[in-house]
Design a protein around this motif. Structure first.
Motif, short mmCIF file in Angstrom:
data_model
loop_
_atom_site.label_atom_id
_atom_site.label_comp_id
_atom_site.label_asym_id
_atom_site.label_seq_id
_atom_site.Cartn_x
_atom_site.Cartn_y
_atom_site.Cartn_z
N ALA A 30 0.84 -1.21 0.00
CA ALA A 30 0.00 0.00 0.00
C ALA A 30 0.87 1.25 0.00
O ALA A 30 1.97 1.28 0.55
N ASN A 31 0.33 2.30 -0.60
CA ASN A 31 1.05 3.58 -0.72
C ASN A 31 0.74 4.49 0.47
O ASN A 31 0.28 5.61 0.31
N TRP A 32 1.03 4.03 1.68
CA TRP A 32 0.79 4.81 2.90
C TRP A 32 1.56 6.12 2.82
O TRP A 32 2.74 6.14 2.47
N ARG A 33 0.88 7.22 3.19
CA ARG A 33 1.52 8.54 3.16
C ARG A 33 0.74 9.51 4.04
O ARG A 33 -0.42 9.27 4.36
N ALA A 34 1.40 10.60 4.41
CA ALA A 34 0.75 11.68 5.14
C ALA A 34 0.16 12.64 4.10
O ALA A 34 0.86 13.07 3.18
N GLU A 35 -1.14 12.92 4.23
CA GLU A 35 -1.80 13.77 3.24
C GLU A 35 -3.11 14.30 3.79
O GLU A 35 -3.90 13.55 4.37
N GLY A 36 -3.35 15.59 3.62
CA GLY A 36 -4.64 16.19 3.98
C GLY A 36 -5.05 16.01 5.43
O GLY A 36 -6.22 15.86 5.72
N GLY A 37 -4.08 16.02 6.35
CA GLY A 37 -4.40 15.90 7.77
C GLY A 37 -4.62 14.49 8.26
O GLY A 37 -5.20 14.29 9.33
N ASP A 42 -4.48 4.43 -0.80
CA ASP A 42 -5.53 4.21 -1.80
C ASP A 42 -5.08 3.28 -2.94
O ASP A 42 -5.83 3.05 -3.87
N LYS A 43 -3.86 2.75 -2.82
CA LYS A 43 -3.37 1.79 -3.81
C LYS A 43 -2.51 0.75 -3.11
O LYS A 43 -1.81 1.05 -2.16
N GLY A 44 -2.59 -0.48 -3.61
CA GLY A 44 -1.79 -1.58 -3.09
C GLY A 44 -2.32 -2.87 -3.67
O GLY A 44 -3.44 -2.91 -4.17
N THR A 45 -1.53 -3.91 -3.59
CA THR A 45 -1.92 -5.20 -4.14
C THR A 45 -2.43 -6.11 -3.05
O THR A 45 -1.76 -6.30 -2.04
N GLY A 46 -3.62 -6.68 -3.24
CA GLY A 46 -4.18 -7.64 -2.29
C GLY A 46 -4.66 -7.04 -1.00
O GLY A 46 -4.68 -5.83 -0.81
N ASN A 47 -5.08 -7.91 -0.07
CA ASN A 47 -5.61 -7.48 1.23
C ASN A 47 -4.55 -7.33 2.30
O ASN A 47 -4.81 -6.82 3.37
N ALA A 48 -3.33 -7.81 2.06
CA ALA A 48 -2.30 -7.86 3.10
C ALA A 48 -1.47 -6.58 3.12
O ALA A 48 -0.26 -6.58 2.91
N PHE A 164 -5.31 -1.53 4.75
CA PHE A 164 -5.83 -1.10 3.46
C PHE A 164 -6.00 -2.37 2.66
O PHE A 164 -5.04 -3.13 2.48
N GLY A 165 -7.22 -2.65 2.19
CA GLY A 165 -7.48 -3.88 1.45
C GLY A 165 -7.86 -3.61 0.02
O GLY A 165 -8.38 -2.55 -0.32
#
Length: 185
Positions: A30-37, A42-48, A164-165
């Motif tokens: 997943a594309n974890w990031r700090a954004e908008g407080g 919102d992107k990543g492969t699979g449920n893991a 994030f799934g």
């Protein structure tokens, strides 16, 4: 940044707006990031795809503010037995999934263990989960409404994870975490 601690109330703040991603181990793509407080994916492969707490917890209260799209498949996994391979087979998943194929195990439920009562929809707005795990008793409160209370001893302790799934070819929908706090009991 070290986790922020409110010593008067006993709460440790792990996410506060855009601060706190370093308080977690990142598992998955997943594309974890700090954004908008908030901390966002919102992107990543699979449920893991998870932000996994660096510490293990047995008895605790957890408060988490989240914003989920109507299509989001997410959740908070608690007492994970394996911090790098988290599944519903080795942790309790407090679900965030308004479009769950089995609505009783959608948002507010503990997946495959305890259905949500009432069934709750959270898409498109900020929500607050309060999860209490005390020995075998686990209780979930969503936006001030108790959605679940159960007793189970399968998973006695472990880290928690914010998910994030993504369901195969279906987009997972955005998840935002704005405030995450924990207090050991």
């Amino acid at each position: 940044m070290e986790s922020m601690y409110d010593s008067a109330a006993g709460w440790t703040t792990l996410i506060d707006g855009e601060k706190g991603i370093e308080n977690f181990n990142i598992v998955g793509t997943a594309n974890w990031r700090a954004e908008g407080g908030a901390i966002v994916a919102d992107k990543g492969t699979g449920n893991a795809n998870y932000l996994v707490s660096k510490k293990s917890y047995k008895n605790f209260q957890l408060r988490a503010e989240f914003w989920a799209d109507h299509t989001t498949n997410s959740g908070i996994y608690i007492r994970a037995q394996d911090p790098v391979k988290i599944t519903i087979a080795n942790a309790y998943e407090v679900n965030i999934y308004d479009q769950a194929p089995r609505p009783q195990f959608g948002t507010g439920s503990i997946v495959n263990v305890s259905p949500a009562m009432p069934i709750y929809k959270t898409g498109g707005k900020w929500n607050t989960y309060e999860i209490t795990a005390n020995d075998t008793h686990i209780k979930t409160v969503l936006n001030g409404v108790e959605t679940n209370t159960m007793y189970d001893s399968k998973f006695p302790a472990g880290p928690f994870a914010l998910q994030f799934g993504n369901r195969g070819k279906q987009p997972g929908g955005v998840i935002k975490w704005r405030k995450v706090q924990i207090k050991e009991l």
